[in-house]
Design a protein around this motif. Structure first.
Motif, short mmCIF file in Angstrom:
data_model
loop_
_atom_site.label_atom_id
_atom_site.label_comp_id
_atom_site.label_asym_id
_atom_site.label_seq_id
_atom_site.Cartn_x
_atom_site.Cartn_y
_atom_site.Cartn_z
N THR A 1 43.46 41.53 45.77
CA THR A 1 42.56 42.39 45.01
C THR A 1 43.05 43.83 44.96
N THR A 2 43.84 44.26 45.93
CA THR A 2 44.43 45.59 45.86
C THR A 2 45.33 45.72 44.64
N VAL A 3 46.01 44.64 44.30
CA VAL A 3 46.86 44.63 43.10
C VAL A 3 46.03 44.55 41.83
N GLY A 4 44.94 43.79 41.86
CA GLY A 4 44.19 43.53 40.64
C GLY A 4 43.09 44.52 40.31
N GLY B 1 50.13 45.67 39.52
CA GLY B 1 49.72 44.43 38.89
C GLY B 1 50.05 44.26 37.45
N GLY B 2 50.59 45.27 36.78
CA GLY B 2 50.99 45.09 35.39
C GLY B 2 49.88 45.33 34.39
N ASP B 3 49.82 44.46 33.37
CA ASP B 3 48.87 44.65 32.29
C ASP B 3 47.47 44.20 32.71
N THR B 4 46.55 44.33 31.76
CA THR B 4 45.14 44.04 32.04
C THR B 4 44.92 42.56 32.37
N ASP B 5 45.59 41.67 31.66
CA ASP B 5 45.41 40.24 31.93
C ASP B 5 45.90 39.86 33.32
N ALA C 1 44.58 38.47 39.00
CA ALA C 1 44.66 38.81 40.42
C ALA C 1 43.27 39.01 41.02
N CYS C 2 42.38 39.65 40.27
CA CYS C 2 41.00 39.83 40.76
C CYS C 2 40.31 38.49 40.95
N CYS D 1 36.69 39.44 36.03
CA CYS D 1 37.85 39.05 35.23
C CYS D 1 37.46 38.51 33.87
N PHE D 2 36.17 38.31 33.61
CA PHE D 2 35.74 37.76 32.34
C PHE D 2 35.60 38.89 31.32
N LYS D 3 36.15 38.67 30.17
CA LYS D 3 36.04 39.64 29.09
C LYS D 3 34.86 39.28 28.19
#
Length: 219
Positions: free
Chosen positions: A98-101, A108-112, A117-118, A185-187
């Motif tokens: 979760t630290t990455v997400g 963690g990179g992009d939003t997805d 990760a979350c 994580c849900f959009k």
């Protein structure tokens, strides 16, 4: 998606859950027997944990004995050892993931990728909370059943200690944190049209007038 402040709140809860989980696993006071004796060397408090048994004496001395033999232990203590260790490991993995997400971090990179990760970290927290809740509930049930058993002498009866309560609270923190991270994580999907867009319909006479030139005014 959940806001960054809500994720940070869940991360703080998860930290409390991890520290409480580790503390409950190591503490020797899963069950406590308070027995005041007339002799000065009589033990006044006996504590039993997952890994050791400790005794407080009226003289102020404190001694502990490790439980080396695993097979000689009751089945609920063996299960509590295994599940509490798994809970500590999963919760530690959840903190790292979760630290990455989290939104407030630049890892963690992009939003997805951060959303995935979350979700993975939230699943780790939920599993850790379940693994921490099962042994504490089972251990408490054994303590209560022995306490209510009339065939057991009063001097051999125990009560739940502080480690059991710490395990319950830590499991609750981990479950709440896991649910928050999983839902983050849900959009939100764009809402469907309730009413179709209005279409402009022209009268048939106007459509015919646009189809070609009107030659009635020409000679």
């Amino acid at each position: 998606m959940a806001s960054a402040s809500l994720q940070f709140f869940a991360f703080i809860l998860a930290l409390f859950g991890v520290f409480g989980d580790i503390t409950a696993t190591l503490l020797p006071n899963w069950k406590v027997n308070a027995d005041v004796g007339s002799n000065i060397i009589t033990a006044i408090t006996q504590m039993q944990g997952l890994w050791m048994d400790c005794t407080w004496y009226s003289t102020g001395m404190f001694s502990c004995t490790l439980k080396y033999s695993v097979l000689s232990l009751p089945i609920y203590i063996q299960a509590a050892r295994t599940t509490m260790v798994l809970s500590c490991i999963l919760s530690a993995f959840g903190i790292c993931i979760t630290t990455v997400g989290m939104k407030c971090t630049k890892l963690g990179g992009d939003t997805d990728s951060k959303s995935h990760a979350c979700f993975a970290g939230g699943v780790c927290f939920i599993l850790a909370g379940i693994f921490g809740l099962v042994p504490t509930s089972w251990y408490t049930r054994e303590i209560i059943s022995n306490f209510l058993d009339e065939t057991i002498p009063e001097s051999s009866k125990h009560e739940p200690g502080g480690a059991v309560y710490a395990g319950f609270i830590s499991a609750g923190f981990l479950l709440i944190a896991g649910v928050i991270f999983c839902t983050s994580c849900f959009k939100k999907q764009p809402g469907a049209w309730i009413c179709p867009p209005k279409q402009h319909h022209f009268p048939a006479t106007e459509q015919e007038s646009y189809a070609g030139y009107d030659l009635k005014d020409y000679v």
